[in-house]
Enzyme design. Structure first.
Site, PDB file in Angstrom:
ATOM      1  N   LYS A  65      -0.342  -2.435  -6.022  1.00 17.49           N
ATOM      2  CA  LYS A  65       0.340  -3.525  -5.299  1.00 17.49           C
ATOM      3  C   LYS A  65      -0.221  -3.744  -3.886  1.00 17.49           C
ATOM      4  O   LYS A  65      -0.163  -4.857  -3.378  1.00 17.49           O
ATOM      5  CB  LYS A  65       1.852  -3.280  -5.260  1.00 17.49           C
ATOM      6  CG  LYS A  65       2.510  -3.491  -6.625  1.00 17.49           C
ATOM      7  CD  LYS A  65       4.016  -3.419  -6.554  1.00 17.49           C
ATOM      8  CE  LYS A  65       4.626  -3.635  -7.921  1.00 17.49           C
ATOM      9  NZ  LYS A  65       6.085  -3.608  -7.914  1.00 17.49           N
ATOM     10  N   GLY A 126      15.761   5.026  -1.190  1.00 16.99           N
ATOM     11  CA  GLY A 126      14.313   4.946  -1.417  1.00 16.99           C
ATOM     12  C   GLY A 126      13.652   4.005  -0.425  1.00 16.99           C
ATOM     13  O   GLY A 126      14.280   3.050   0.063  1.00 16.99           O
ATOM     14  N   TYR A 215      15.113   0.874 -15.750  1.00 15.85           N
ATOM     15  CA  TYR A 215      15.775   0.073 -16.785  1.00 15.85           C
ATOM     16  C   TYR A 215      15.730   0.731 -18.153  1.00 15.85           C
ATOM     17  O   TYR A 215      14.920   1.617 -18.408  1.00 15.85           O
ATOM     18  CB  TYR A 215      15.160  -1.318 -16.853  1.00 15.85           C
ATOM     19  CG  TYR A 215      13.663  -1.313 -17.051  1.00 15.85           C
ATOM     20  CD1 TYR A 215      12.805  -1.414 -15.960  1.00 15.85           C
ATOM     21  CD2 TYR A 215      13.112  -1.176 -18.319  1.00 15.85           C
ATOM     22  CE1 TYR A 215      11.440  -1.384 -16.136  1.00 15.85           C
ATOM     23  CE2 TYR A 215      11.743  -1.156 -18.506  1.00 15.85           C
ATOM     24  CZ  TYR A 215      10.912  -1.256 -17.398  1.00 15.85           C
ATOM     25  OH  TYR A 215       9.555  -1.212 -17.585  1.00 15.85           O
TER      26      TYR A 215
END
Ligand code: NDP
Length: 274
Positions: A65, A126, A215
């Site tokens: 990223k 986080g 998820y």
């Protein structure tokens, strides 16, 4: 056919091809979407090859990223703020446009779930890439407070400082967390590793809601901790995953797909894979 890929390393686990193929079918768009595994030391070269072969755009995931940020010609405001990119689009002039749709995906999902954000006290666990991507969009919803905490406290401190101009953001050390919160979001990868965060019960009140960005698993250590505190509104990150994809799809194709049927199909697929 217009070609899209999701780039990562590893990438075999990615559900993005399933999601984008479902969006394409639903909206009648003709495109292909595949996984592209690139070596850790050659994101820029691999991406250049993909673009040269006529690629239209891509999603970018761990660990690329920040590499994607470095190769971009034009940055969206939210990518600039997050200093991380999960979506690239090859513009008509050949330049690479970069965006970060993670935060929009999270906020879209929280709204779909009916979770209030304005005026709320939010705790973000986080301070990694995912946290960086969601802080701007969360602050845009005007919470009463956004408190960030992290195992490595200096990273939480740095994030709180960076976003301070956008709203009421502050930081607390993970050991010594205090106050009660309306919404607790877990953006650590502790759930992924099956590790339990040491969190005090006092973080929850009778109407606290929790969201785990991981998820497809309802019994992560974080979700189990919340259940033990009597929290009944517990959500996993599947809607965020589909939401960020929907936002990328819109950027590429100019069409907004419906999330709900794709979420249902993805949940069924993950159940089957288990
Ligand atoms: P990063 O590697 O960038 O950050 C990981 C974060 O987790 C850091 O803050 C790190 O703390 C913390 N952490 C890791 N292990 C532990 C532990 N055992 N105890 C406490 N803290 C820990 O990862 P990302 O931010 O990219 O991703 C984080 C999670 O979010 C992953 O589970 C990922 O799957 C999920 N995610 C979900 C998305 C969705 O669409 N649903 C989108 C993006 C991410 P430290 O700084 O101390 O190392």
């Amino acid at each position: 056919m217009d070609r899209y890929v999701v780039i990562g390393n590893p990438i075999a686990h990615s559900q993005s091809p399933f999601i984008h193929q479902a969006f394409a079918e639903q909206t009648g768009q003709v495109l292909s979407y595949e996984r592209l595994l690139l070596p850790l030391d050659n994101f820029a070269g691999g991406l250049a090859d993909f673009v040269q072969q006529g690629g239209f755009g891509c999603n970018v995931t761990v660990p690329f990223k920040t590499d994607a940020l470095a190769v971009a010609d034009v940055l969206s405001e939210r990518a600039m703020l997050a200093e991380a990119v999960n979506t690239l689009k090859v513009q008509e002039d050949g330049r690479l446009f970069a965006d970060n749709t993670d935060g929009a995906g999270l906020v879209m999902d929280l709204k779909r779930l009916g979770v209030p954000l304005a005026g709320q006290r939010i705790l973000l666990l986080g301070a990694g890439g995912a946290a960086r991507g969601v802080m701007g969009p969360l602050l845009a919803e005007q919470p009463a407070a956004l408190i960030v905490t992290n195992r490595t406290h200096a990273r939480a401190e740095e994030l709180a400082k960076r976003f301070a101009g956008l709203g009421p953001v502050s930081h607390q050390p993970l050991e010594g967390l205090h106050g009660a919160f309306d919404l607790i979001i877990n953006s650590t990868s502790a759930s992924l590793q099956g590790e339990r965060l040491s969190l005090p019960a006092s973080l929850c009140h009778s109407n606290t809601r929790v969201y785990d960005m991981m998820y497809g698993k309802e019994d992560t250590p974080f979700m189990c901790w919340a259940a033990e505190q009597g929290v009944t509104h517990r959500y996993d990150g599947l809607g965020m995953l589909v939401g960020q994809a929907a936002e990328s799809f819109y950027l590429w194709r100019g069409v907004r797909p419906e999330m709900e049927p794709v979420m249902q199909a993805l949940r069924a697929r993950l159940e089957q894979e288990r």
